[in-house]
Design an enzyme around this catalytic site. Structure first.
Site, mmCIF file in Angstrom:
data_model
loop_
_atom_site.group_PDB
_atom_site.id
_atom_site.type_symbol
_atom_site.label_atom_id
_atom_site.label_comp_id
_atom_site.label_asym_id
_atom_site.label_seq_id
_atom_site.Cartn_x
_atom_site.Cartn_y
_atom_site.Cartn_z
ATOM 1 N N TRP A 1 0.903 -1.222 0.006
ATOM 2 C CA TRP A 1 0.034 0.159 0.104
ATOM 3 C C TRP A 1 0.847 1.259 0.229
ATOM 4 C CZ3 TRP A 1 -2.969 -3.369 -1.623
ATOM 5 C CH2 TRP A 1 -3.921 -4.102 -0.757
ATOM 6 N N ASN B 1 -7.210 -0.519 -4.788
ATOM 7 C CA ASN B 1 -7.437 -2.060 -4.716
ATOM 8 C C ASN B 1 -8.759 -2.377 -4.626
ATOM 9 O OD1 ASN B 1 -6.543 -4.709 -3.248
ATOM 10 N ND2 ASN B 1 -7.640 -3.829 -1.438
ATOM 11 N N GLU B 2 -9.015 -3.630 -5.483
ATOM 12 C CA GLU B 2 -10.530 -4.152 -5.537
ATOM 13 C C GLU B 2 -11.726 -3.289 -5.902
ATOM 14 O OE1 GLU B 2 -10.618 -6.978 -2.312
ATOM 15 O OE2 GLU B 2 -9.116 -8.322 -3.316
ATOM 16 N N TYR C 1 -9.865 -15.626 -4.961
ATOM 17 C CA TYR C 1 -10.561 -15.904 -3.556
ATOM 18 C C TYR C 1 -11.791 -16.552 -3.603
ATOM 19 C CZ TYR C 1 -7.328 -12.486 -1.580
ATOM 20 O OH TYR C 1 -6.104 -11.849 -0.935
ATOM 21 N N GLU D 1 -3.435 -11.190 -6.203
ATOM 22 C CA GLU D 1 -3.537 -11.657 -4.916
ATOM 23 C C GLU D 1 -4.294 -12.881 -5.118
ATOM 24 O OE1 GLU D 1 -6.197 -9.424 -2.152
ATOM 25 O OE2 GLU D 1 -5.168 -7.691 -2.328
ATOM 26 N N TRP E 1 -1.083 -13.699 -1.325
ATOM 27 C CA TRP E 1 -1.638 -12.831 0.038
ATOM 28 C C TRP E 1 -1.683 -13.526 1.222
ATOM 29 C CZ3 TRP E 1 -2.851 -7.943 0.393
ATOM 30 C CH2 TRP E 1 -3.611 -7.389 1.493
#
Ligand SMILES: *[C@@H]1O[C@H](CO)[C@@H](O)[C@H](O)[C@H]1NC(C)=O
Ligand SMILES: *[C@@H]1O[C@H](CO)[C@@H](O)[C@H](O)[C@H]1NC(C)=O
Length: 440
Positions: free
Chosen positions: A104, A220-221, A301, A341, A383
């Protein structure tokens, strides 16, 4: 720790010899952790990573990435007491032959904030980011730096919306107004410009001129559920990627997407896990196709994305998911695709650490095969890696890689086999020779 692993592994296992042999080898690597010489010097000349079609190139050679996530680096450099964790993590990454770390470059509002309020920065925290970049360079690694969070952790779009609200200029209380409120667009651009043109107090190099940075990631996402058509997010990506490129033409740029297919894509039914995934306001193909975006990003994920708890189902899903996106990279986007990730949660009812090794292996194998055939699947980032003593930063995906020899071996093996097909970075050559020789 290693001892108990060895006992555990030898117990009841028919294939005793290779396992003990391997454990000893890893034990050797482990014990020498912290003192094993890694031939990486601060003055190593680094070049920018470039792109040729679906391939990353560095120094004229293809570059496929065995990478990892440690989102906490900047945060840990602020206080002297935790600063040593940064070099411990980077040293460990370099020893495993990993080449890129994603982290980050934001912390908005809140504790140890980099951006205290719109346009106001904490110099202590900026110096910590300077330190992170300088340390990364010393270790011969590169960085993907993410510029804001869609989620609330470390501020994110919620914080921007709150700032606009507090200053009496916010159009809406919706978190998604981050993507369209003119005041917030200005806040974010001002943030981006400050970071990209920051002059590192340690190296004297502006971030935008520093080849230690592999790429910028916009967010991010990102999800924008209030506009499921995807247009709002698409406009935001176009505007912000153009803005970044106007300041910095040297670095690669990606979005930070999870990779869901949007409402107009035929793959929303065949590849997305479940129907809702097409309605998040993101659209992998459309978003990634923008010409100012240099490579596509995808996360993995299955624990969070599916109600099917079956582990074998998850393994099948990750293959299909990755191969589908790599096919898109080759045929549709003509850009590299990075799996920035991936993780398997410890919260699963039937969770067993050995499942992680199987899960990771599927992913690393696909990247390896893609690299061998020069397909677009250019890298994967687990991740997340931590060092000991960081329980507070745990989520259900934590890994201290050297605590589990089989996991450690998987990642080092990936570094070695990628190096065998593409060569190693100059900064890692001597070390990899040793590491990969030990492996045999
Ligand atoms: C880029 O890739 C093409 C093939 O896809 C190759 O012919 C060309 O030589 C490459 N350029 C560089 C600079 O490597
Ligand atoms: C914005 O997001 C935060 C964090 O997820 C949530 O607590 C809040 O309720 C959201 N605001 C609105 C107006 O939906």
């Amino acid at each position: 720790m290693i001892k108990s692993h060895m006992n555990g592994m030898a117990g009841g296992n028919g294939v005793l010899y290779p396992i003990i042999g391997f454990s000893l080898c890893v034990a050797f690597i482990y014990m020498s952790f912290g003192d094993l010489w890694v031939d990486i010097r601060g003055e190593t000349k680094l070049s920018f990573v470039e792109r040729n079609g679906t391939q990353f190139m560095v120094d004229g050679k293809p570059f496929n990435i065995n990478g990892w996530n440690s989102y906490w680096l900047m945060d840990h450099g602020v206080d002297e007491s935790s600063r040593s964790r940064i070099s411990a993590m980077l040293q460990a990454g370099a020893k495993m032959g990993l080449t890129v770390c994603r982290t980050w470059a934001f912390n908005d509002g809140g504790y140890n904030a980099l951006q205290i309020s719109p346009g106001r920065f904490d110099e202590r925290v900026f110096r910590s980011l300077d330190h992170v970049i300088a340390e990364v360079r010393k270790h011969g690694i590169r960085l993907i730096l993410s510029l804001v969070n869609n989620l609330q952790a470390y501020g994110g779009k919620t914080q921007y919306v709150q700032w606009a609200w507090e200053e009496g200029v916010g159009l809406s209380a919706s978190n998604d107004s981050f993507f369209y409120d003119p005041s917030i667009l200005r806040y974010f651009k001002s943030y981006v410009k400050t970071v990209l043109t920051r002059k590192n107090t340690l190296s004297g190099i502006e971030y935008r001129d520093d080849p230690t940075i592999f790429a910028w990631e916009l967010i991010n996402e990102p999800r924008c559920m209030t506009d499921a058509s995807g247009d709002t997010l698409q406009d935001w990506i176009e505007e912000m990627s153009n803005f970044v490129k106007a300041i910095d033409r040297k670095h690669l740029l990606t979005v930070g997407l999870e990779g869901f297919y949007g409402p107009k894509s035929p793959k929303k039914l065949t590849v997305n896990t479940e129907f809702w995934a097409a309605d998040l306001g993101s659209d992998f193909i459309h978003n990634s196709k923008i010409s100012t975006i240099d490579f596509a990003s995808v996360h993995i994920y299955p624990d969070h994305w599916s109600h099917t708890p079956d582990f074998e189902y998850k393994l099948k899903f990750i293959s299909k998911w990755m191969l589908s996106h790599i096919e898109d990279g080759d045929k549709e986007l003509k850009k590299p695709v990075m799996f920035t990730e991936f993780g398997l949660s410890t919260e699963n009812k039937d969770f067993d650490p050995s499942q992680r090794d199987r899960f990771y292996k599927v992913i690393l194998d696909i990247i390896y095969k893609s690299a061998k055939k020069q397909k677009s699947g250019a890298g994967a980032f687990v991740w997340q890696f931590l060092v000991e003593g960081m329980e507070k930063y745990n989520d259900d995906f934590l890994i201290v890689p050297w605590e589990r020899p089989s996991t450690y071996r998987l990642f080092t093996e990936q570094s070695c086999r990628l190096a065998r097909i593409q060569g190693s970075l100059p900064s890692q050559k001597e070390h990899l020779k040793r590491l990969c020789w030990q492996r045999r």
